[in-house]
Scaffold this motif. Structure first.
Motif, mmCIF file in Angstrom:
data_model
loop_
_atom_site.group_PDB
_atom_site.id
_atom_site.type_symbol
_atom_site.label_atom_id
_atom_site.label_comp_id
_atom_site.label_asym_id
_atom_site.label_seq_id
_atom_site.Cartn_x
_atom_site.Cartn_y
_atom_site.Cartn_z
ATOM 1 N N ASN A 65 9.309 -5.289 -1.749
ATOM 2 C CA ASN A 65 9.690 -5.600 -0.366
ATOM 3 C C ASN A 65 8.573 -6.376 0.322
ATOM 4 O OD1 ASN A 65 12.260 -4.162 -0.228
ATOM 5 N ND2 ASN A 65 11.045 -2.301 -0.402
ATOM 6 N N VAL A 66 8.924 -7.467 0.962
ATOM 7 C CA VAL A 66 7.962 -8.256 1.732
ATOM 8 C C VAL A 66 8.484 -8.378 3.161
ATOM 9 C CG1 VAL A 66 7.237 -9.530 -0.308
ATOM 10 C CG2 VAL A 66 9.045 -10.464 1.133
ATOM 11 N N PRO A 67 7.597 -8.536 4.126
ATOM 12 C CA PRO A 67 8.050 -8.570 5.523
ATOM 13 C C PRO A 67 8.815 -9.842 5.879
ATOM 14 C CG PRO A 67 5.697 -8.947 5.400
ATOM 15 C CD PRO A 67 6.134 -8.580 4.016
ATOM 16 N N ASP A 68 9.885 -9.658 6.640
ATOM 17 C CA ASP A 68 10.561 -10.780 7.288
ATOM 18 C C ASP A 68 9.802 -11.031 8.582
ATOM 19 O OD1 ASP A 68 12.147 -12.590 8.568
ATOM 20 O OD2 ASP A 68 13.997 -11.434 8.433
ATOM 21 N N GLN A 69 9.133 -12.157 8.667
ATOM 22 C CA GLN A 69 8.221 -12.406 9.784
ATOM 23 C C GLN A 69 8.921 -12.785 11.087
ATOM 24 O OE1 GLN A 69 5.402 -15.267 8.104
ATOM 25 N NE2 GLN A 69 4.051 -13.570 7.563
ATOM 26 N N HIS A 70 10.229 -12.890 11.057
ATOM 27 C CA HIS A 70 10.976 -13.243 12.266
ATOM 28 C C HIS A 70 11.685 -12.001 12.812
ATOM 29 C CE1 HIS A 70 10.246 -17.489 11.528
ATOM 30 N NE2 HIS A 70 10.632 -17.301 10.273
ATOM 31 N N GLU A 71 11.538 -11.784 14.103
ATOM 32 C CA GLU A 71 12.208 -10.654 14.745
ATOM 33 C C GLU A 71 13.710 -10.903 14.824
ATOM 34 O OE1 GLU A 71 10.386 -8.369 18.095
ATOM 35 O OE2 GLU A 71 9.080 -10.130 18.175
ATOM 36 N N VAL A 72 14.474 -9.866 14.539
ATOM 37 C CA VAL A 72 15.931 -9.919 14.653
ATOM 38 C C VAL A 72 16.363 -8.742 15.521
ATOM 39 C CG1 VAL A 72 18.127 -9.884 13.428
ATOM 40 C CG2 VAL A 72 16.133 -10.987 12.382
ATOM 41 N N GLU A 130 -0.702 -6.352 2.811
ATOM 42 C CA GLU A 130 -1.512 -6.482 4.026
ATOM 43 C C GLU A 130 -0.741 -7.180 5.144
ATOM 44 O OE1 GLU A 130 -5.229 -8.402 2.962
ATOM 45 O OE2 GLU A 130 -6.246 -6.487 3.342
ATOM 46 N N SER A 131 0.188 -8.060 4.793
ATOM 47 C CA SER A 131 0.935 -8.811 5.813
ATOM 48 C C SER A 131 1.883 -7.904 6.599
ATOM 49 C CB SER A 131 1.711 -9.962 5.177
ATOM 50 O OG SER A 131 2.719 -9.477 4.305
ATOM 51 N N PHE A 132 2.108 -6.675 6.130
ATOM 52 C CA PHE A 132 2.932 -5.729 6.883
ATOM 53 C C PHE A 132 2.187 -5.160 8.095
ATOM 54 C CE2 PHE A 132 5.771 -5.182 3.146
ATOM 55 C CZ PHE A 132 6.984 -5.168 3.797
ATOM 56 N N PHE A 133 0.863 -5.048 7.994
ATOM 57 C CA PHE A 133 0.100 -4.347 9.025
ATOM 58 C C PHE A 133 0.217 -4.982 10.415
ATOM 59 C CE2 PHE A 133 -1.798 -2.667 5.184
ATOM 60 C CZ PHE A 133 -1.980 -1.317 5.492
ATOM 61 N N PRO A 134 0.152 -6.326 10.542
ATOM 62 C CA PRO A 134 0.338 -6.904 11.893
ATOM 63 C C PRO A 134 1.694 -6.559 12.499
ATOM 64 C CG PRO A 134 -0.602 -8.534 10.405
ATOM 65 C CD PRO A 134 -0.204 -7.371 9.561
ATOM 66 N N LEU A 135 2.725 -6.381 11.661
ATOM 67 C CA LEU A 135 4.050 -6.049 12.197
ATOM 68 C C LEU A 135 4.058 -4.649 12.793
ATOM 69 C CD1 LEU A 135 6.480 -7.502 9.484
ATOM 70 C CD2 LEU A 135 5.320 -8.648 11.375
ATOM 71 N N ILE A 136 3.475 -3.688 12.088
ATOM 72 C CA ILE A 136 3.464 -2.322 12.601
ATOM 73 C C ILE A 136 2.580 -2.228 13.839
ATOM 74 C CG2 ILE A 136 1.524 -1.379 11.296
ATOM 75 C CD1 ILE A 136 4.938 0.302 11.858
ATOM 76 N N GLN A 211 0.035 2.802 0.193
ATOM 77 C CA GLN A 211 0.075 4.174 0.686
ATOM 78 C C GLN A 211 -0.375 4.258 2.139
ATOM 79 O OE1 GLN A 211 -2.365 6.160 -2.242
ATOM 80 N NE2 GLN A 211 -0.627 6.590 -3.596
ATOM 81 N N GLN A 212 -1.394 3.492 2.488
ATOM 82 C CA GLN A 212 -1.863 3.479 3.879
ATOM 83 C C GLN A 212 -0.788 2.951 4.819
ATOM 84 O OE1 GLN A 212 -5.482 1.182 3.805
ATOM 85 N NE2 GLN A 212 -6.753 2.938 3.242
ATOM 86 N N PHE A 213 -0.124 1.889 4.398
ATOM 87 C CA PHE A 213 0.933 1.345 5.242
ATOM 88 C C PHE A 213 2.090 2.333 5.368
ATOM 89 C CE2 PHE A 213 4.932 -1.135 5.605
ATOM 90 C CZ PHE A 213 4.747 -1.567 6.910
ATOM 91 N N SER A 214 2.434 2.998 4.276
ATOM 92 C CA SER A 214 3.505 4.000 4.322
ATOM 93 C C SER A 214 3.158 5.116 5.297
ATOM 94 C CB SER A 214 3.746 4.561 2.919
ATOM 95 O OG SER A 214 4.783 5.515 2.934
ATOM 96 N N GLU A 215 1.902 5.572 5.282
ATOM 97 C CA GLU A 215 1.470 6.631 6.204
ATOM 98 C C GLU A 215 1.506 6.146 7.653
ATOM 99 O OE1 GLU A 215 -2.353 7.702 4.779
ATOM 100 O OE2 GLU A 215 -1.593 8.710 2.969
#
Length: 278
Positions: A65-72, A130-136, A211-215
């Motif tokens: 799974n990779v982040p979709d960088q556009h908000e929907v 790592e690209s998930f972290f800015p989204l959260i 694991q860090q992102f999941s937490e």
């Protein structure tokens, strides 16, 4: 669209595929011997993260799974990206929403192209995780903004915004859990024993990040659940207070109606008869 890049002094090849049409799919089958099952996994936009290894063809497949960088609809989501390694070739196959991955991985090769196919895989997974972290972090900022507005006034509109954030967070929580799980499953694959020390070290780095992102996503989800529950209770209490007030007023207004109602009956009542003066 198919893009080809060589690395490791021309010994390895990276092939990136985005929204392949029929001719490109035929080319993948003919030139690279990718079968319909693999391509089916790669082209399914709802495919869950998983890992497979075919010992007969020596083909490794990983859906991540990779982040979709556009908000929907006010929230973020994740999309699947398929990695396939066969020999010295590594394929990345996904839809248009994952096309930005090509630039990220290309930048990684520009920084260091003297790596194996599996090193390239793990470097890419690390960057994508790592690209998930800015989204959260953006989700946390929005949650804090909504919480501040709710402290001033617990309105239905603010609660709906919070609900939208919770809905989007479900996608991120699910994606994070699947990614962390599939990386742990990779260590159970037979080919894991063939990885060298650098490859294993980088895989462990990716697992830690996942694991860090999941937490983080689970913690944010719990905070949102608590926030939503708290202000829902506040609105319910305000509604109860309003209903109590309405009940008291309805009882008070009932008394004059009852008293005046007696005067419409054929019953002797005080002050019902009066003597006119004239």
């Amino acid at each position: 669209m198919i893009k080809q890049t060589t690395f490791c002094h021309g010994q390895n090849e990276w092939i990136h595929v985005t929204d392949a049409n029929k001719d490109e799919l035929d080319r993948l089958r003919a030139d690279y011997a990718l079968d319909d099952e693999m391509l089916g996994y790669a082209l399914d936009r709802h495919e869950r993260a998983h890992v497979e290894y075919d010992a007969v063809s020596n083909t490794f497949l990983l859906v991540y799974n990779v982040p979709d960088q556009h908000e929907v609809h006010g929230h973020f989501a994740a999309v699947p990206l398929t990695f396939i390694i066969r020999g010295e070739r590594i394929f990345t196959i996904g839809g248009a929403k994952a096309d930005y991955v090509c630039d990220l991985l290309a930048a990684q090769l520009e920084a260091d192209d003297d790596i194996s196919a599996f090193q390239f895989l793990f470097e890419g997974l690390f960057i994508l995780t790592e690209s998930f972290f800015p989204l959260i972090e953006k989700v946390d900022e929005k949650r804090q903004d909504v919480a501040d507005r709710l402290r001033r006034k617990a309105t239905k509109a603010n609660l709906l915004v919070l609900s939208d954030l919770e809905t989007g967070l479900v996608y991120l929580v699910t994606a994070a859990k699947q990614n962390a799980m599939v990386l742990e499953q990779f260590k159970l694959q037979p080919l894991f024993r063939g990885l060298n020390a650098k490859e294993r070290e980088r895989l462990n780095d990716v697992i830690i990040e996942a694991q860090q992102f999941s937490e983080m996503t689970q913690t944010t989800s719990q905070i949102m659940d608590q926030l939503n529950s708290t202000y829902t209770n506040v609105l319910n209490n305000e509604l109860n207070d309003t209903m109590k007030l309405m009940t008291v007023w309805s009882l008070l207004l009932t008394v004059p109606t009852i008293v005046t109602g007696f005067y419409g009956m054929n019953v002797d009542l005080p002050f019902a008869k009066t003597t006119a003066r004239g």
